[in-house]
Design an enzyme around this catalytic site. Structure first.
Site, PDB file in Angstrom:
ATOM      1  N   THR A 244      12.405   4.582  -5.273  1.00  0.00           N
ATOM      2  CA  THR A 244      12.002   3.607  -6.287  1.00  0.00           C
ATOM      3  C   THR A 244      11.784   4.353  -7.600  1.00  0.00           C
ATOM      4  O   THR A 244      12.134   5.521  -7.717  1.00  0.00           O
ATOM      5  CB  THR A 244      10.708   2.898  -5.881  1.00  0.00           C
TER       6      THR A 244
ATOM      7  N   SER B  14       0.871  -1.168   0.000  1.00  0.00           N
ATOM      8  CA  SER B  14       0.000   0.000   0.000  1.00  0.00           C
ATOM      9  C   SER B  14       0.915   1.225   0.000  1.00  0.00           C
ATOM     10  O   SER B  14       1.844   1.316  -0.807  1.00  0.00           O
ATOM     11  CB  SER B  14      -0.922  -0.033   1.220  1.00  0.00           C
TER      12      SER B  14
ATOM     13  N   TYR C 194      -4.404   8.505  -6.452  1.00  0.00           N
ATOM     14  CA  TYR C 194      -3.503   7.537  -5.820  1.00  0.00           C
ATOM     15  C   TYR C 194      -4.013   7.137  -4.438  1.00  0.00           C
ATOM     16  O   TYR C 194      -4.079   5.947  -4.102  1.00  0.00           O
ATOM     17  CB  TYR C 194      -2.103   8.139  -5.726  1.00  0.00           C
TER      18      TYR C 194
ATOM     19  N   LYS D  69      -5.178   3.466  -2.882  1.00  0.00           N
ATOM     20  CA  LYS D  69      -4.509   2.867  -1.724  1.00  0.00           C
ATOM     21  C   LYS D  69      -5.459   2.714  -0.531  1.00  0.00           C
ATOM     22  O   LYS D  69      -5.384   1.726   0.204  1.00  0.00           O
ATOM     23  CB  LYS D  69      -3.276   3.694  -1.335  1.00  0.00           C
TER      24      LYS D  69
END
Length: 284
Positions: A188, A139, A153, A157
């Site tokens: 990331t 999540s 987004y 989530k």
């Protein structure tokens, strides 16, 4: 789960071609697990992970249920069981709600909410038959608290949070565990141009704030404090517990966010406690 400790566990990882999925796959391979690494581009997955005898690369677009079923069949054919599914694949549609098109909102939800559901639906019959397994879903702190420029987004989530918590109650009798992972900011590829899409319907009233938000998000890529390799290693550790937790907060920023959310909820609970508690029918 006693069988959680064995070395040759079989893990399916979605979104394993880049970003956090690569680190999770590498950590699982390093732990001696059999890994089914999936992604829309199998060449990219294979290049990112190299060759290993305990690695199987399979094509998976999480928005396609038939792809998910193919992955499960390939996993069983090769390894005979599934010990864990890591729902990691995601994208990020950033922008003010009014400026996001319905299509963009749909694409966010299809990949980040419906996608994990598709893969989990395909995996559950195998885990039920085994009477064991783990569903680990990535999540975000955006599943704990909403934020400006993050309506799409956060909606995806928050959806994951409710779905996973409810699913836990349904599958626990079969020896299946669920775990939600809430990472804070990790370095990331979520904020790269390949994963981040911006709203495409500009409205003048938002111009100034949008410019600031765009500058922040584009500038933040590569500046995040979290190390994905350490998060991947933490997942191996925490999933190997005799009983894994329902939730794992990843990163000092995530811990801080969770504490703030808990404090805010308590404050909101107390603010109108008397009125909130006075809404029953009066007894005649």
């Amino acid at each position: 789960m006693g069988n959680n400790i064995k070395k040759d566990k079989v893990w399916i990882i979605t979104g394993a071609g880049r970003g956090m999925g690569v680190d999770i796959a590498k950590a699982a391979l390093g732990a001696g697990y059999n890994v089914v690494a999936t992604g829309r581009n199998t060449d990219k997955v294979a290049k990112a992970l190299g060759k290993a005898k305990n690695l199987l690369v399979v094509k998976l677009d999480v928005t396609k249920p038939t792809d998910a079923e193919t992955v499960v069949k390939a996993t069983i054919d090769r390894f005979g069981r599934i010990d864990a599914l890591v729902n990691n694949a995601a994208n990020f549609y950033a922008g003010y709600f009014e400026e996001l098109t319905p299509e963009q909102m749909d694409q966010q939800l299809q990949t980040t909410l419906i996608g994990p559901m598709n893969v989990t639906r395909a995996v559950l019959p195998v885990m039920r038959k085994q009477r064991s397994g783990q569903i680990i879903t990535i999540s975000s702190t955006a599943g704990l608290v909403g934020f400006e420029f993050g309506t799409a987004y956060a909606a995806s989530k928050f959806g994951i949070e409710g779905w996973m918590q409810s699913l836990q109650a349904e599958v626990e009798p079969f020896g299946i565990e669920t775990m939600v992972v809430n990472p804070g900011f990790f370095r990331t590829e979520l904020l790269t141009e390949e994963s981040t899409n911006f709203a495409s319907h500009p409205i003048d009233d938002y111009n100034e704030r949008r410019a600031q938000q765009m500058q922040f998000w584009k500038g933040y890529n590569g500046q995040q404090s979290g190390d994905p390799a350490k998060l991947a290693q933490a997942l191996i550790t925490i999933s190997s517990q005799e009983k894994s937790p329902r939730r794992f907060l990843a990163g000092a920023d995530a811990v801080k966010t969770a504490e703030q959310v808990a404090a805010t909820l308590l404050q909101q609970t107390n603010a109108f406690r008397e009125l909130s508690s006075s809404l029953a029918y009066d007894n005649a």
